[in-house]
Design a protein around this motif. Structure first.
Motif, PDB file in Angstrom:
ATOM      1  N   SER A  68      -5.897 -14.931  -3.318  1.00  0.00           N
ATOM      2  CA  SER A  68      -6.914 -13.988  -2.840  1.00  0.00           C
ATOM      3  C   SER A  68      -6.494 -13.406  -1.502  1.00  0.00           C
ATOM      4  O   SER A  68      -5.651 -13.986  -0.804  1.00  0.00           O
ATOM      5  N   PHE A  69      -7.083 -12.276  -1.166  1.00  0.00           N
ATOM      6  CA  PHE A  69      -6.930 -11.710   0.172  1.00  0.00           C
ATOM      7  C   PHE A  69      -8.229 -11.056   0.605  1.00  0.00           C
ATOM      8  O   PHE A  69      -8.913 -10.410  -0.211  1.00  0.00           O
ATOM      9  N   ASP A  70      -8.576 -11.255   1.877  1.00  0.00           N
ATOM     10  CA  ASP A  70      -9.628 -10.486   2.534  1.00  0.00           C
ATOM     11  C   ASP A  70      -8.961  -9.593   3.572  1.00  0.00           C
ATOM     12  O   ASP A  70      -8.136 -10.061   4.365  1.00  0.00           O
ATOM     13  N   TYR A  71      -9.325  -8.321   3.549  1.00  0.00           N
ATOM     14  CA  TYR A  71      -8.676  -7.327   4.402  1.00  0.00           C
ATOM     15  C   TYR A  71      -9.600  -6.923   5.541  1.00  0.00           C
ATOM     16  O   TYR A  71     -10.742  -6.519   5.297  1.00  0.00           O
ATOM     17  N   VAL A 102     -11.534  -4.455   0.358  1.00  0.00           N
ATOM     18  CA  VAL A 102     -11.802  -5.442   1.405  1.00  0.00           C
ATOM     19  C   VAL A 102     -11.650  -6.884   0.943  1.00  0.00           C
ATOM     20  O   VAL A 102     -11.535  -7.792   1.758  1.00  0.00           O
ATOM     21  N   SER A 103     -11.632  -7.101  -0.365  1.00  0.00           N
ATOM     22  CA  SER A 103     -11.495  -8.465  -0.861  1.00  0.00           C
ATOM     23  C   SER A 103     -11.048  -8.417  -2.312  1.00  0.00           C
ATOM     24  O   SER A 103     -11.531  -7.587  -3.089  1.00  0.00           O
ATOM     25  N   THR A 104     -10.124  -9.290  -2.669  1.00  0.00           N
ATOM     26  CA  THR A 104      -9.663  -9.316  -4.056  1.00  0.00           C
ATOM     27  C   THR A 104      -9.085 -10.681  -4.381  1.00  0.00           C
ATOM     28  O   THR A 104      -8.659 -11.419  -3.482  1.00  0.00           O
ATOM     29  N   SER A 105      -9.099 -11.027  -5.655  1.00  0.00           N
ATOM     30  CA  SER A 105      -8.566 -12.328  -6.066  1.00  0.00           C
ATOM     31  C   SER A 105      -8.125 -12.264  -7.523  1.00  0.00           C
ATOM     32  O   SER A 105      -8.548 -11.381  -8.269  1.00  0.00           O
ATOM     33  N   LEU A 132     -12.639  -7.725  -7.347  1.00  0.00           N
ATOM     34  CA  LEU A 132     -12.258  -6.689  -6.383  1.00  0.00           C
ATOM     35  C   LEU A 132     -13.517  -6.142  -5.732  1.00  0.00           C
ATOM     36  O   LEU A 132     -14.492  -5.840  -6.426  1.00  0.00           O
ATOM     37  N   THR A 133     -13.517  -6.052  -4.425  1.00  0.00           N
ATOM     38  CA  THR A 133     -14.609  -5.406  -3.692  1.00  0.00           C
ATOM     39  C   THR A 133     -14.031  -4.270  -2.857  1.00  0.00           C
ATOM     40  O   THR A 133     -13.079  -4.475  -2.099  1.00  0.00           O
TER      41      THR A 133
END
Lengths: 140, 140, 140, 140
Positions: free
Chosen positions: A61-64, B58-61, B106-107
């Motif tokens: 996962s990543f938070d940007y 802003v967020s994904t996994s 995904l956000t």
């Protein structure tokens, strides 16, 4: 034994997209670059041609928080947060000075496979496990 | 109004890595392909050159259940799971027939930006919001 | 027997760069997509896991006439222009309607290799050679 | 004034393909990394957000002599071989010690463009041209 690695990196042009920033898929490659450098630091390679062991990714996962732009320099800091008999977990922080860019997680597992056969879950070999450890102060 | 999209896709050679399977970073691109196809289905484009609006991630996994291999065909199924004033959430399933390959989230958020200026959080314009809706039965 | 292949394709967002156009490295991947589709059309696969034969690229080029942009649709037309005992040559045209986008060339050779050993030049197996032929009217 | 640049680089995992070697499209990105480093060395950036000037690629090629493998280190050596009023040409050698890996060429041109308008051929601005020169001994 290694438990974390810090890598300085510059954004390449081919990593940017038409929005003028690094495409979000690249952050997973940045994290992996640092992971593989951590393994090298430990005297290991994550991919040994002909080896029966492999380390596929099972969750990430990543938070940007901020965008990265062409030619920007930034740091990638990866840390081992957990090691079990069959898996390794990492967290990864991307920063530019005091500015937090993004935060990622990655879980990999150990598998054995024969030529063109299916991958089967396996215990991490001792010679690998003995060279990696959880980073002090890593989140549980 | 559109709430989900299903895309059939074949693995390209340049998407594979030395482990003989699709590199895990590609799944995020697969998910995005389906997202953009969903927007087109709704008469929208996620990236309009010169527009002041943008939709950064802003967020994904992703959770990976099976590997994908060269020339394998698979389905990408993306669904809108939430829409707020400033953000949209999706889930995405990759399958090959009855076999689950991977599951992603995904956000994205809406921002306004001026040339080379910083991005500022913004409300999703009505003409976009009116064309997208949460998929029936989507997880809360 | 197949000698050419035509593929319709849409520009994906991750193929664009900060100049707002498709990054030039992607054209080589577009050409390869069409090459592999040509092989499939002939009942072949360019990469068979476990096979001792491989087809590395030894020379390639592209001339660019127009830029490609996000969501633009275009055609890729690849043609076999020469087949020798050990090599295959292609040319590739990218077009959007009457507009020429780019023109590429590609030469591949046949090699044999054993697990982790070096690649050695080899003759193209008959079962492959018999399924591919030079396109009529292809430039010498 | 700069006329050439030498960059040391390690193969990343995501640059390899299922044949176990670096995918041929990556060599063009390696060449571009060195080109952009050459420009930085000259106090320039090839892509300045908001600038009316751009430098699209109009022609490029690579000849491949050896494969590159995961974690292999290699050198990229780019040289300016010609500068005209509107274009710049480079050659690029990839080597690993005494072993020649590949040789590439690249021609870029200067264009001016307005927001979302077409690109128009333009003369290279003096402040750029005055910082780049043909490398001594470069092939004509």
């Amino acid at each position: 034994m290694a438990s974390e690695y810090r890598l300085r990196r510059r954004v390449q042009f081919y990593e940017t997209d038409a929005a003028g920033i690094v495409h979000f898929s690249w952050f997973f490659r940045y994290m992996e670059e640092a992971e593989h450098a951590l393994w090298r630091e430990s005297g290991l390679s994550i991919h040994v041609p002909g080896s029966e062991y492999g380390f596929p990714r099972v969750s990430t996962s990543f938070d940007y928080h901020r965008a990265l732009r062409f030619e920007q320099e930034f740091d990638i800091h990866i840390r081992v947060t957990a090691i079990t008999r069959k898996s390794i977990q990492y967290t990864c922080e991307l920063t530019d000075g005091e500015t937090r860019i993004a935060r990622g997680t990655l879980t990999i597992v150990c598998v054995r496979h024969r030529a063109n056969g299916p991958m089967v879950s396996a215990e991490i070999p001792d010679e690998i496990r003995s060279r990696l450890q959880v980073a002090p102060g890593a989140p549980a």
